[in-house]
Design a protein around this motif. Structure first.
Motif, PDB file in Angstrom:
ATOM      1  N   GLY A   1      -2.608  11.477   4.292  1.00  0.00           N
ATOM      2  CA  GLY A   1      -2.371  11.525   2.848  1.00  0.00           C
ATOM      3  C   GLY A   1      -3.556  12.101   2.096  1.00  0.00           C
ATOM      4  O   GLY A   1      -3.400  12.942   1.202  1.00  0.00           O
ATOM      5  N   ILE A   2      -4.769  11.667   2.452  1.00  0.00           N
ATOM      6  CA  ILE A   2      -5.967  12.207   1.807  1.00  0.00           C
ATOM      7  C   ILE A   2      -6.130  13.679   2.158  1.00  0.00           C
ATOM      8  O   ILE A   2      -6.607  14.485   1.356  1.00  0.00           O
ATOM      9  CB  ILE A   2      -7.213  11.401   2.217  1.00  0.00           C
ATOM     10  CG1 ILE A   2      -7.110   9.955   1.698  1.00  0.00           C
ATOM     11  CG2 ILE A   2      -8.488  12.048   1.695  1.00  0.00           C
ATOM     12  CD1 ILE A   2      -7.055   9.834   0.184  1.00  0.00           C
ATOM     13  N   ALA A   3      -5.712  14.058   3.364  1.00  0.00           N
ATOM     14  CA  ALA A   3      -5.767  15.468   3.763  1.00  0.00           C
ATOM     15  C   ALA A   3      -4.753  16.321   3.008  1.00  0.00           C
ATOM     16  O   ALA A   3      -4.820  17.553   3.073  1.00  0.00           O
ATOM     17  CB  ALA A   3      -5.529  15.594   5.268  1.00  0.00           C
ATOM     18  N   GLY A   4      -3.812  15.680   2.315  1.00  0.00           N
ATOM     19  CA  GLY A   4      -2.881  16.419   1.470  1.00  0.00           C
ATOM     20  C   GLY A   4      -1.473  16.541   2.000  1.00  0.00           C
ATOM     21  O   GLY A   4      -0.643  17.228   1.401  1.00  0.00           O
ATOM     22  N   ARG A   5      -1.174  15.864   3.121  1.00  0.00           N
ATOM     23  CA  ARG A   5       0.191  15.966   3.636  1.00  0.00           C
ATOM     24  C   ARG A   5       1.114  15.032   2.880  1.00  0.00           C
ATOM     25  O   ARG A   5       0.826  13.850   2.713  1.00  0.00           O
ATOM     26  CB  ARG A   5       0.247  15.654   5.138  1.00  0.00           C
ATOM     27  CG  ARG A   5       1.607  16.019   5.732  1.00  0.00           C
ATOM     28  CD  ARG A   5       1.567  16.212   7.220  1.00  0.00           C
ATOM     29  NE  ARG A   5       1.633  14.943   7.934  1.00  0.00           N
ATOM     30  CZ  ARG A   5       1.792  14.842   9.247  1.00  0.00           C
ATOM     31  NH1 ARG A   5       1.891  15.938   9.982  1.00  0.00           N
ATOM     32  NH2 ARG A   5       1.834  13.669   9.833  1.00  0.00           N
ATOM     33  N   GLN A   6       2.241  15.572   2.424  1.00  0.00           N
ATOM     34  CA  GLN A   6       3.223  14.819   1.657  1.00  0.00           C
ATOM     35  C   GLN A   6       4.174  14.084   2.610  1.00  0.00           C
ATOM     36  O   GLN A   6       4.253  14.411   3.795  1.00  0.00           O
ATOM     37  CB  GLN A   6       4.019  15.760   0.746  1.00  0.00           C
ATOM     38  CG  GLN A   6       3.180  16.716  -0.076  1.00  0.00           C
ATOM     39  CD  GLN A   6       2.280  16.016  -1.067  1.00  0.00           C
ATOM     40  OE1 GLN A   6       2.657  15.001  -1.648  1.00  0.00           O
ATOM     41  NE2 GLN A   6       1.074  16.533  -1.251  1.00  0.00           N
ATOM     42  N   PRO A   7       4.927  13.088   2.097  1.00  0.00           N
ATOM     43  CA  PRO A   7       5.873  12.356   2.954  1.00  0.00           C
ATOM     44  C   PRO A   7       6.899  13.249   3.648  1.00  0.00           C
ATOM     45  O   PRO A   7       7.366  12.918   4.741  1.00  0.00           O
ATOM     46  CB  PRO A   7       6.546  11.393   1.972  1.00  0.00           C
ATOM     47  CG  PRO A   7       5.520  11.155   0.912  1.00  0.00           C
ATOM     48  CD  PRO A   7       4.818  12.476   0.755  1.00  0.00           C
ATOM     49  N   ASP A   8       7.236  14.385   3.030  1.00  0.00           N
ATOM     50  CA  ASP A   8       8.228  15.275   3.652  1.00  0.00           C
ATOM     51  C   ASP A   8       7.601  16.247   4.650  1.00  0.00           C
ATOM     52  O   ASP A   8       8.286  17.128   5.193  1.00  0.00           O
ATOM     53  CB  ASP A   8       8.992  16.059   2.580  1.00  0.00           C
ATOM     54  CG  ASP A   8       8.110  16.991   1.768  1.00  0.00           C
ATOM     55  OD1 ASP A   8       6.885  17.031   2.019  1.00  0.00           O
ATOM     56  OD2 ASP A   8       8.643  17.684   0.877  1.00  0.00           O
ATOM     57  N   GLY A   9       6.300  16.096   4.892  1.00  0.00           N
ATOM     58  CA  GLY A   9       5.629  16.942   5.871  1.00  0.00           C
ATOM     59  C   GLY A   9       4.968  18.178   5.307  1.00  0.00           C
ATOM     60  O   GLY A   9       4.198  18.843   6.006  1.00  0.00           O
ATOM     61  N   THR A  10       5.253  18.524   4.051  1.00  0.00           N
ATOM     62  CA  THR A  10       4.590  19.660   3.425  1.00  0.00           C
ATOM     63  C   THR A  10       3.195  19.244   2.970  1.00  0.00           C
ATOM     64  O   THR A  10       2.860  18.054   2.934  1.00  0.00           O
ATOM     65  CB  THR A  10       5.391  20.176   2.225  1.00  0.00           C
ATOM     66  OG1 THR A  10       5.491  19.124   1.240  1.00  0.00           O
ATOM     67  CG2 THR A  10       6.788  20.594   2.645  1.00  0.00           C
ATOM     68  N   PHE A  11       2.376  20.231   2.606  1.00  0.00           N
ATOM     69  CA  PHE A  11       1.004  19.964   2.189  1.00  0.00           C
ATOM     70  C   PHE A  11       0.784  20.323   0.725  1.00  0.00           C
ATOM     71  O   PHE A  11       1.371  21.284   0.217  1.00  0.00           O
ATOM     72  CB  PHE A  11       0.021  20.793   3.028  1.00  0.00           C
ATOM     73  CG  PHE A  11      -0.446  20.092   4.274  1.00  0.00           C
ATOM     74  CD1 PHE A  11      -1.604  19.347   4.289  1.00  0.00           C
ATOM     75  CD2 PHE A  11       0.299  20.185   5.437  1.00  0.00           C
ATOM     76  CE1 PHE A  11      -2.032  18.707   5.435  1.00  0.00           C
ATOM     77  CE2 PHE A  11      -0.115  19.548   6.595  1.00  0.00           C
ATOM     78  CZ  PHE A  11      -1.289  18.800   6.592  1.00  0.00           C
ATOM     79  N   SER A  12      -0.054  19.538   0.061  1.00  0.00           N
ATOM     80  CA  SER A  12      -0.552  19.965  -1.246  1.00  0.00           C
ATOM     81  C   SER A  12      -1.433  21.187  -1.018  1.00  0.00           C
ATOM     82  O   SER A  12      -1.861  21.458   0.103  1.00  0.00           O
ATOM     83  CB  SER A  12      -1.379  18.856  -1.897  1.00  0.00           C
ATOM     84  OG  SER A  12      -2.633  18.712  -1.241  1.00  0.00           O
ATOM     85  N   ASN A  13      -1.715  21.921  -2.091  1.00  0.00           N
ATOM     86  CA  ASN A  13      -2.510  23.133  -1.893  1.00  0.00           C
ATOM     87  C   ASN A  13      -3.985  22.930  -2.224  1.00  0.00           C
ATOM     88  O   ASN A  13      -4.728  23.894  -2.374  1.00  0.00           O
ATOM     89  CB  ASN A  13      -1.927  24.304  -2.700  1.00  0.00           C
ATOM     90  CG  ASN A  13      -1.993  24.079  -4.209  1.00  0.00           C
ATOM     91  OD1 ASN A  13      -2.348  23.000  -4.668  1.00  0.00           O
ATOM     92  ND2 ASN A  13      -1.649  25.103  -4.956  1.00  0.00           N
ATOM     93  N   GLY A  14      -4.429  21.681  -2.305  1.00  0.00           N
ATOM     94  CA  GLY A  14      -5.838  21.409  -2.572  1.00  0.00           C
ATOM     95  C   GLY A  14      -6.791  22.070  -1.586  1.00  0.00           C
ATOM     96  O   GLY A  14      -7.786  22.685  -2.002  1.00  0.00           O
ATOM     97  N   PRO A  15      -6.544  21.953  -0.261  1.00  0.00           N
ATOM     98  CA  PRO A  15      -7.469  22.588   0.681  1.00  0.00           C
ATOM     99  C   PRO A  15      -7.620  24.090   0.464  1.00  0.00           C
ATOM    100  O   PRO A  15      -8.724  24.629   0.519  1.00  0.00           O
ATOM    101  CB  PRO A  15      -6.828  22.291   2.043  1.00  0.00           C
ATOM    102  CG  PRO A  15      -6.068  21.020   1.837  1.00  0.00           C
ATOM    103  CD  PRO A  15      -5.517  21.136   0.437  1.00  0.00           C
ATOM    104  N   ALA A  16      -6.511  24.773   0.198  1.00  0.00           N
ATOM    105  CA  ALA A  16      -6.581  26.217  -0.012  1.00  0.00           C
ATOM    106  C   ALA A  16      -7.332  26.538  -1.297  1.00  0.00           C
ATOM    107  O   ALA A  16      -8.164  27.460  -1.343  1.00  0.00           O
ATOM    108  CB  ALA A  16      -5.172  26.810  -0.064  1.00  0.00           C
ATOM    109  N   ILE A  17      -7.050  25.791  -2.366  1.00  0.00           N
ATOM    110  CA  ILE A  17      -7.731  26.033  -3.634  1.00  0.00           C
ATOM    111  C   ILE A  17      -9.236  25.867  -3.469  1.00  0.00           C
ATOM    112  O   ILE A  17     -10.030  26.697  -3.928  1.00  0.00           O
ATOM    113  CB  ILE A  17      -7.196  25.083  -4.721  1.00  0.00           C
ATOM    114  CG1 ILE A  17      -5.822  25.549  -5.192  1.00  0.00           C
ATOM    115  CG2 ILE A  17      -8.156  24.992  -5.897  1.00  0.00           C
ATOM    116  CD1 ILE A  17      -5.849  26.834  -5.993  1.00  0.00           C
ATOM    117  N   PHE A  18      -9.666  24.788  -2.837  1.00  0.00           N
ATOM    118  CA  PHE A  18     -11.096  24.568  -2.677  1.00  0.00           C
ATOM    119  C   PHE A  18     -11.739  25.688  -1.863  1.00  0.00           C
ATOM    120  O   PHE A  18     -12.864  26.111  -2.146  1.00  0.00           O
ATOM    121  CB  PHE A  18     -11.368  23.205  -2.039  1.00  0.00           C
ATOM    122  CG  PHE A  18     -11.609  22.136  -3.052  1.00  0.00           C
ATOM    123  CD1 PHE A  18     -12.782  22.121  -3.793  1.00  0.00           C
ATOM    124  CD2 PHE A  18     -10.669  21.145  -3.279  1.00  0.00           C
ATOM    125  CE1 PHE A  18     -13.005  21.140  -4.750  1.00  0.00           C
ATOM    126  CE2 PHE A  18     -10.880  20.163  -4.229  1.00  0.00           C
ATOM    127  CZ  PHE A  18     -12.061  20.151  -4.971  1.00  0.00           C
TER     128      PHE A  18
END
Length: 253
Positions: free
Chosen positions: A219-236
């Motif tokens: 979750g902290i790494a950005g993975r959502q419950p549906d298995g997709t990822f937030s785009n925080g890692p890419a933005i940073f």
């Protein structure tokens, strides 16, 4: 800021799990992280091209000023936390005449190189970990045990040795890399995540169940419950590339 939320977001999940599962305490893990970052770079560059050149801090500050003007506000009142302090301080440097009330908490260096910033984060992370251990040790039921430092080391050694399979998943494992994300949740405390981190650490140490650690780590790494990822890692990754023209080599890291 550009690239996040509904502000023409970028989506480049390639390499994310490889990046966060890798163990940064080993040369092999660092190489795997570097490879994963390159996967993200290749995918994002192919997908978004020159848009990636205009999502740095300076461009974000110009966007803020455009919004201030559009809203008809005489000054900008701003609360910046963590990376947001870089946005606020940069705004104050570029547009000093329209600064209203500004609060910057957890400030990043404005003049430091990428090396200064990286080493500063290491020092502050260690200080935060020591403080967390001290608070925990004062509790009769400290999640790390009576000697928090020793309990922390033993937990990482166990995870590294066993990489336990997480019940209820398709054979996915808890790795040291994901365990570091749990530690990050404890250090930064995203609105109560330190207590949550202590809870899942205690569950693993007393019951041997890695499920809570895995759920919080991913979750902290950005993975959502549906298995997709937030785009925080890419933005940073791309904001950092825009803000700092110099790079750390793998040997530097």
């Amino acid at each position: 800021p550009r690239g996040l939320g509904m502000s023409t977001p970028i989506s480049c999940p390639e390499g994310n799990m490889q990046y966060f599962e890798a163990d940064p305490a080993t040369p092999e893990g660092l190489r795997s992280m570097a490879d994963a970052a390159e996967q993200r770079n290749t995918a994002c560059t192919a997908r978004y091209g020159s848009y990636l050149d205009v999502i740095g801090t300076v461009q974000g500050v110009r966007d803020l000023e455009a919004m201030r003007i559009a809203a008809g506000e005489p000054v900008l009142n701003f609360l910046g936390l963590s990376y947001g302090t870089r946005i606020g301080a940069t705004y104050a440097a570029v547009f000093p005449g329209t600064v209203g009330n500004m609060v910057l908490d957890g400030s990043m260096s404005q003049k430091g190189t990428v090396r200064d910033t990286a080493f500063g984060m290491v020092r502050s992370g260690q200080d935060s970990l020591d403080r967390w251990f001290a608070r925990c040790a004062a509790k009769p039921d400290c999640a790390f045990g009576p000697d928090p430092g020793a309990g922390y080391d033993a937990m990482f050694a166990k995870v590294r040795a066993e990489q336990p399979v997480v019940p209820g998943t398709d054979g996915e494992r808890l790795t040291a890399g994901l365990l570091y994300q749990v530690v990050l949740a404890g250090l930064v405390d995203f609105g109560g995540t330190q207590e949550l981190a202590e809870q899942v650490i205690a569950d693993y140490r007393t019951k041997g169940d890695p499920s809570g650690l895995y759920a919080l780590g991913t979750g902290i790494a950005g993975r959502q419950p549906d298995g997709t990822f937030s785009n925080g890692p890419a933005i940073f990754q791309f904001v950092s590339c825009a803000d700092w023209p110099t790079r750390l080599t793998l040997a530097d890291v």
